[in-house]
Scaffold this active site. Structure first.
Site, PDB file in Angstrom:
ATOM      1  N   LEU A  48       0.833  -1.204   0.000  1.00  0.00           N
ATOM      2  CA  LEU A  48       0.000   0.000   0.000  1.00  0.00           C
ATOM      3  C   LEU A  48       0.862   1.245   0.000  1.00  0.00           C
ATOM      4  O   LEU A  48       1.760   1.387   0.842  1.00  0.00           O
ATOM      5  CB  LEU A  48      -0.907   0.016   1.233  1.00  0.00           C
ATOM      6  CG  LEU A  48      -1.934  -1.105   1.312  1.00  0.00           C
ATOM      7  CD1 LEU A  48      -2.772  -0.944   2.580  1.00  0.00           C
ATOM      8  CD2 LEU A  48      -2.833  -1.140   0.067  1.00  0.00           C
ATOM      9  N   LYS A  49       0.595   2.135  -0.955  1.00  0.00           N
ATOM     10  CA  LYS A  49       1.233   3.455  -0.965  1.00  0.00           C
ATOM     11  C   LYS A  49       0.315   4.386  -0.187  1.00  0.00           C
ATOM     12  O   LYS A  49      -0.874   4.516  -0.515  1.00  0.00           O
ATOM     13  CB  LYS A  49       1.384   3.975  -2.392  1.00  0.00           C
ATOM     14  CG  LYS A  49       2.568   3.380  -3.121  1.00  0.00           C
ATOM     15  CD  LYS A  49       2.570   3.808  -4.564  1.00  0.00           C
ATOM     16  CE  LYS A  49       3.097   5.199  -4.771  1.00  0.00           C
ATOM     17  NZ  LYS A  49       3.073   5.546  -6.227  1.00  0.00           N
ATOM     18  N   ILE A  50       0.887   5.024   0.816  1.00  0.00           N
ATOM     19  CA  ILE A  50       0.089   5.885   1.687  1.00  0.00           C
ATOM     20  C   ILE A  50       0.768   7.263   1.716  1.00  0.00           C
ATOM     21  O   ILE A  50       1.922   7.376   2.153  1.00  0.00           O
ATOM     22  CB  ILE A  50      -0.015   5.266   3.098  1.00  0.00           C
ATOM     23  CG1 ILE A  50      -0.657   3.865   2.970  1.00  0.00           C
ATOM     24  CG2 ILE A  50      -0.798   6.176   4.035  1.00  0.00           C
ATOM     25  CD1 ILE A  50      -0.860   3.128   4.261  1.00  0.00           C
TER      26      ILE A  50
END
Ligand code: E4P
Length: 209
Positions: free
Chosen positions: A83-85
């Site tokens: 996940l890119k957050i």
């Protein structure tokens, strides 16, 4: 060190995988919008052909919704999805909450202090936007070097995945500055093996033969 393709176009992913040296695929909301299809289906298709990590950036409006969205996308392929957050204090808390279960990348990182908190929150990757940082702050590679020093100082295992790379030379400079990985658009990925002087040498040898 890993070379990633920054694209959600299935044909590009397929072509890049065929090179044989691709580590994985990164996407962002702009890239997803340019690809045809529904986001979950796109990520499912990329996971089916990518050899390694597939990065999906959460976009929901609230932190609770971003967590739900992230968990849903992670469920598509738990062995591949990262996940890119985006880096905000609220999202660092999200990373701290879920990074024990789900690999997370703090993205759009523009400073050493964001790198520091991302490391402490348990991010596996921190993502600087090299070319944008050069345009907006003056020197994207200096940012990468600062981030690499901060990661070392924390003693954490976070890795720097340099993004927003606009030329083959910028890719080299980012690695020399301390990036562990690069994500590149298709044209730059394809250009890495080339140099005009190599072409000239090949042509010369061709004439001799
Ligand atoms: C990574 O996934 C980034 O979103 C991307 O590399 C940004 O690149 P750009 O600055 O060329 O849009």
């Amino acid at each position: 060190m890993g070379l990633f393709l920054d694209s959600a176009k299935i044909e590009e992913v397929r072509q890049a995988v065929e090179f044989g040296f691709l580590a994985g695929v990164t996407t962002n909301p702009t890239i997803m919008a340019k690809a045809k299809g529904e986001p979950k289906d796109i990520i499912r298709q990329i996971c089916a052909i990518a050899p390694g990590p597939v990065f999906y950036q959460v976009t929901a409006k609230t932190v609770a919704e971003r967590e739900r969205e992230g968990r849903e996308f992670f469920g598509i392929s738990p062995e591949k999805v990262v996940l890119k957050i985006p880096a905000t204090s609220e999202n660092m808390a999200l990373i701290a909450r879920i990074s024990g279960d789900i690999p997370c990348a703090a993205t759009a990182v523009y400073s050493g202090h964001q790198t520091l908190v991302a490391c402490e929150a348990g991010a596996r990757y921190v993502i600087p936007y090299v070319n944008r940082a050069t345009r907006l702050l003056g020197d994207g590679c200096k940012l990468v070097a600062e981030m690499a020093a901060v990661v070392r100082a924390t003693g954490k295992q976070a890795e720097i995945l340099a993004a927003s790379i606009r030329s083959a030379d910028e890719a080299t400079q980012a690695v020399l500055a301390g990036a562990n990985h690069l994500t590149l658009p298709m044209d730059i990925l394809m250009s890495l093996g080339n140099h005009p002087l190599s072409d000239a040498a090949i042509e010369e040898f061709g004439r001799a033969g």
